[in-house]
Write an enzyme that holds these catalytic residues in place. Structure first.
Site, PDB file in Angstrom:
ATOM      1  N   ASP A   1       0.766  -1.250   0.000  1.00  0.00           N
ATOM      2  CA  ASP A   1       0.000   0.000   0.000  1.00  0.00           C
ATOM      3  C   ASP A   1       0.803   1.310   0.000  1.00  0.00           C
ATOM      4  O   ASP A   1       1.126   1.839  -1.034  1.00  0.00           O
ATOM      5  CB  ASP A   1      -0.991   0.000   1.171  1.00  0.00           C
ATOM      6  CG  ASP A   1      -2.002  -1.136   1.068  1.00  0.00           C
ATOM      7  OD1 ASP A   1      -1.734  -2.098   0.341  1.00  0.00           O
ATOM      8  OD2 ASP A   1      -3.062  -1.065   1.712  1.00  0.00           O
TER       9      ASP A   1
ATOM     10  N   GLU B   1      -3.340  -7.531  13.067  1.00  0.00           N
ATOM     11  CA  GLU B   1      -2.929  -7.335  11.676  1.00  0.00           C
ATOM     12  C   GLU B   1      -1.446  -6.956  11.578  1.00  0.00           C
ATOM     13  O   GLU B   1      -0.728  -7.396  10.687  1.00  0.00           O
ATOM     14  CB  GLU B   1      -3.793  -6.225  11.062  1.00  0.00           C
ATOM     15  CG  GLU B   1      -3.566  -5.984   9.586  1.00  0.00           C
ATOM     16  CD  GLU B   1      -4.466  -4.874   9.050  1.00  0.00           C
ATOM     17  OE1 GLU B   1      -5.099  -4.158   9.855  1.00  0.00           O
ATOM     18  OE2 GLU B   1      -4.532  -4.717   7.812  1.00  0.00           O
TER      19      GLU B   1
HETATM   20  C1  6A9 Z   1     -10.873  -1.576   2.248  1.00  0.00           C
HETATM   21  C2  6A9 Z   1     -12.622  -1.050   3.870  1.00  0.00           C
HETATM   22  C3  6A9 Z   1     -14.659  -2.435   6.531  1.00  0.00           C
HETATM   23  C4  6A9 Z   1      -4.255  -4.362   3.444  1.00  0.00           C
HETATM   24  O1  6A9 Z   1      -5.237  -8.296   4.212  1.00  0.00           O
HETATM   25  C5  6A9 Z   1      -5.874  -7.725   3.153  1.00  0.00           C
HETATM   26  C6  6A9 Z   1      -5.136  -6.510   2.659  1.00  0.00           C
HETATM   27  C7  6A9 Z   1      -3.734  -6.892   2.203  1.00  0.00           C
HETATM   28  O2  6A9 Z   1      -3.816  -7.646   1.038  1.00  0.00           O
HETATM   29  C8  6A9 Z   1      -2.880  -5.696   1.914  1.00  0.00           C
HETATM   30  O3  6A9 Z   1      -1.578  -6.117   1.622  1.00  0.00           O
HETATM   31  N1  6A9 Z   1      -5.090  -5.510   3.727  1.00  0.00           N
HETATM   32  C9  6A9 Z   1      -2.848  -4.771   3.113  1.00  0.00           C
HETATM   33  O4  6A9 Z   1      -2.045  -3.654   2.833  1.00  0.00           O
HETATM   34  C10 6A9 Z   1      -6.449  -5.081   4.135  1.00  0.00           C
HETATM   35  C11 6A9 Z   1      -7.087  -4.285   3.027  1.00  0.00           C
HETATM   36  C12 6A9 Z   1      -8.513  -4.021   3.187  1.00  0.00           C
HETATM   37  C13 6A9 Z   1      -9.014  -3.166   2.056  1.00  0.00           C
HETATM   38  C14 6A9 Z   1     -10.478  -3.001   2.091  1.00  0.00           C
HETATM   39  C15 6A9 Z   1     -12.305  -1.468   2.495  1.00  0.00           C
HETATM   40  C16 6A9 Z   1     -13.661  -1.918   4.448  1.00  0.00           C
HETATM   41  O5  6A9 Z   1     -13.927  -1.517   5.763  1.00  0.00           O
END
Ligand code: 6A9
Length: 776
Positions: free
Chosen positions: A513, A745
């Protein structure tokens, strides 16, 4: 390989499936395998839910009334705002058993799931859930907490009508709650059983949307309270209801069994016997047996050379249990950004697809994420190879004709209801690290090391044989769409080069990100992490084609790509900073950027203040001097020769507390970076700009482990760092779990505190592989 554009094609290319036989059509996924995985706890988004792996299933779930500050609150969908002090699976085998604990203020619930397939049952077998309701401490503080209110529902997504048994009798210990019939399993019944006195009421609804079920029930309940002053469902039903909700109230503590039996048609059916074996003492005994099997499988797989401490064991079990218990089944269509679509809006629907997948976090991200999945599978294949192949197969079947796989899978109305509109569309120009190759590499090594049974090896082999053409297309997709100007260079396309708001334009597709890249994105960029992912992919393709040398797979040449990407001199020419010995991205960059408040004219000519980015000097083409996870990719990829001075430099960077080292794991970005812990916009706090992430630490450990085993001048040093990093990571995750009851996380690099989503049992669960020293 990539088919030419056909003008006459009915569907636009972007939503045309890859034209080769689907993995999921392989024999190994049919018959017994498919049936064995039919029912399961495949609804990770709710506190407890059961469904079948079918687009339109009979769906079951649990809600209850929690009591907080003297008021009732309905609990159903996993929500952080419910503030459960603890919940999650403490045991789960991914197939027919799981046990969960939930603590909601002074209420303590246990939900234990058991599935059984025996003679006479309908397709997929029978299942039961034992629900145990207790007080967390003795002597509840509030009158409302004397009675527990559980709501168990059944919903038929195919719209079949369900029949409630209106003679629910509180003196009858075994009572039929509901029955119905479905094309897949035939006639079925659901029974309730308890030693305690229960009061049962019900409501029936007819609706095709089940994601707002809690609202429907709350409406019904509050109407009853208003009109009759009683907190109970009305014991009535809409015509041909496809949703039935049963309210079970009893004095706490109590325990109840809910049992689903299928194949109940016909007088002489075995269903009575099957029913009684899934109730009461017999159910408890079987649950205990399954628990013992879970414990011993855990021991055998993960309790390795370093004997685990008992509190590590608890965390390790929670890690694998939540990984397996979090596996979901989803069905629906992704929304794809498609600007030139003629039907006015700029989106087009992907084909309707099924996805069987683990999820990063039940309350926050209960859906599939492409690059997360590769990490999940490193754990899952070791536990249950067939589940893993099934999941990877589903993902590869989501590939379109161009070799693209959408990164985030938001399938079905239930999944969509959790995601803000602007985050739903997927962009066909954007990739995500092809981490599934990590799994493929493990599997190939596994065959070589003879760790699989003959049948398993055969399944892996036929899987790879069929997957080959898709994997090849995936690699091609990257080569075609994500290449850089220079031969052998790559960059993540799709960064915003017009934004004036971000301190450093994000690179969501990389998975990292807000990790800083070149300040001014353009086509001169070279991203060192992507180059390393491509080497992994090419290496895998080469190994698979070698593996099939005498088989049917066309002997495609990967040697030249592998040679190009593993050329150490070339890598260093493109990405090495010889002074620091660090690997960097390259691009149009200046360090002199900052965010500051500016008065700007809005649409209606009003002046408003906005945070905008300014560059205090012109960017120029150069290495991008941020040390962090991206800089470690050649190291993680084990590309650096063991006797190279660069390896020593890498070990310096890793072990230096002013740069990457902390007592809790490695920082994502060095303390010395100009954007260390800087916000990206007013609304985006630092994410991959300092905190500690488990997936990257796992890959670093894997490399340290490697360098501590091969000969070379830095072997002892690597060994020491390996052992320190490993114990730091384990200690901190375990400590946080003991304090908070959750895996997180990410972890704060200053004090080690868990941050971001809690109950993030996606790649943070890799801590178990770290405990067991099982590396990719
Ligand atoms: C946004 C908001 C309820 C961010 O673990 C999943 C991902 C990874 O793939 C990524 O590398 N996470 C990491 O930087 C979480 C991303 C969630 C995005 C969704 C919507 C919903 O709110």
């Amino acid at each position: 390989l990539i088919a030419p554009v056909e003008e006459s094609h009915q569907r636009p290319r972007v939503v045309t499936p890859f034209p080769s036989p689907k993995l999921m059509e392989l024999d190994q996924f049919q018959g017994e395998h498919k049936e064995s995985l039919y029912w399961g706890t495949y609804r990770p988004q709710v506190y407890f839910g059961v469904r079948a792996r079918a687009p339109r299933s009979l769906v079951a779930g649990l809600m209850w009334l929690g009591v907080k500050d003297g008021r009732y609150h309905m609990r159903h969908v996993c929500q952080d705002s419910d503030e459960l002090s603890k919940y999650g699976w403490i045991a789960h085998n991914g197939r027919d058993f799981g046990k969960q604990e939930l603590v909601d203020q002074e209420l303590k619930l246990e939900t234990s799931f058991l599935k059984s397939r025996s003679q006479g049952s309908g397709y997929g077998g029978d299942w039961a859930v034992q629900i145990d309701v207790q007080h967390e401490k003795s002597g509840p503080s509030n009158e409302l907490l004397k009675t527990g209110h559980m709501f168990f529902y059944l919903a038929d997504e195919s719209g079949n009508a369900l029949s409630p048994n209106s003679h629910t009798d509180e003196n009858n210990v075994d009572s039929l709650l509901a029955s119905g019939s479905r094309a897949d399993v035939g006639a079925w019944q659901v029974h309730l059983n308890s030693k305690e006195t229960l009061e049962v009421h019900y409501s029936g609804f007819r609706t095709s949307y089940i994601h707002n079920l809690s609202d429907l029930i709350l409406q019904d309940l509050s109407e009853q309270v208003r009109n009759f002053g009683r907190l109970q469902l009305p014991d009535s039903s809409e015509n041909s209801a496809n949703i039935l909700v049963f309210q079970v109230a009893a004095k706490i503590p109590f325990r109840m069994d809910i049992t689903f039996v299928s194949g109940t048609e016909g007088k002489g059916s075995s269903s009575e016997q099957r029913l009684s074996s899934l109730q009461g003492a017999s159910l408890s005994t079987q649950l205990q047996q399954k628990q013992a099997e879970f414990d011993s499988k855990f021991e055998q797989l993960f309790n390795g050379a370093h004997k685990l401490e008992s509190d590590s064991t608890v965390v390790g079990k929670a890690a694998i249990a939540n990984m397996l218990g979090g596996i979901g089944y989803f069905y629906g269509q992704s929304k794809i950004a498609y600007p030139h679509h003629e039907g006015h809006d700029n989106y087009i629907a992907y084909w309707p697809a099924e996805l069987y997948t683990a999820v990063p976090s039940r309350p926050f991200f209960p859906r599939g994420f492409l690059w997360d999945e590769g990490f999940h599978q490193l754990l899952i294949w070791r536990w249950d190879l067939r589940i893993s192949l099934d999941i990877v197969g589903h993902w590869l079947d989501l590939m379109n004709i161009d070799g693209w796989i959408p990164r985030e899978q938001i399938l079905g109305s239930e999944a969509r209801s959790k995601v803000p509109e602007e985050f739903i569309p997927q962009y066909p120009s954007n990739g995500n690290p092809p981490t599934l190759f990590l799994v493929i590499r493990d599997l190939l090594n596994g065959i070589e090391r003879n760790i699989f049974t003959d049948v398993e090896s055969r399944d892996v082999t036929s899987f790879l044989e069929r997957a080959f053409i898709r994997l090849e297309a995936w690699l091609q997709w990257f080569n075609i769409t994500q290449s850089g100007k220079q031969k052998g260079s790559y960059y993540w396309h799709g960064r915003d080069n017009k934004t004036t708001r971000e301190l450093n334009p994000k690179t969501l597709s990389s998975g990292l990100d807000d990790y800083p890249r070149a300040s001014h994105p353009n086509e001169d960029e070279r991203h060192v992490d992507l180059r390393c992912w491509m080497l992994l992919a090419a290496n895998c393709m080469q190994s698979i084609s070698k593996f099939f040398e005498n088989g049917d797979i066309p002997g495609k040449e990967y040697a030249s790509t592998v040679k190009l990407l593993s050329d150490f001199e070339l890598l260093n020419e493109m990405h090495l900073d010889p002074t620091s010995g660090a690997y960097f991205d390259f691009g149009n960059h200046t360090e002199q950027v900052r965010l500051s408040w500016k008065e700007v004219r809005g649409e209606n000519h009003h002046l408003k203040r906005e945070l905008v980015r300014e560059a205090l000097e012109r960017p120029n083409l150069r290495l991008v001097p941020h040390i962090g996870y991206v800089s470690l990719f050649p190291f993680m990829g084990k590309i650096i020769p063991p006797d190279s001075w660069i390896l020593e430099k890498q070990l310096d960077l890793i072990s230096n507390g002013s740069i990457l080292w902390t007592n809790y794991g490695l920082r994502s970005l060095a303390k010395t970076s100009s954007v260390y812990m800087k916000r990206n916009t007013e609304h985006d706090p630092p994410y991959w700009r300092g905190p500690i992430w488990m997936n990257m630490n796992y890959l670093v450990l894997s490399a340290l482990h490697h360098y501590s085993q091969v000969d070379g001048p830095y072997r002892e040093r690597a060994k020491q760092i390996y052992s320190d990093l490993r114990s730091n990571l384990i200690r901190n995750v375990v400590q946080n779990y003991n304090q908070t009851g959750f895996l997180w996380e990410q972890y704060d690099q200053r004090k080690g505190k868990g941050k971001g989503a809690r109950l993030f049992t996606g790649w943070t669960a890799l801590v178990l592989l770290i405990m067991g020293e099982a590396y990719t």
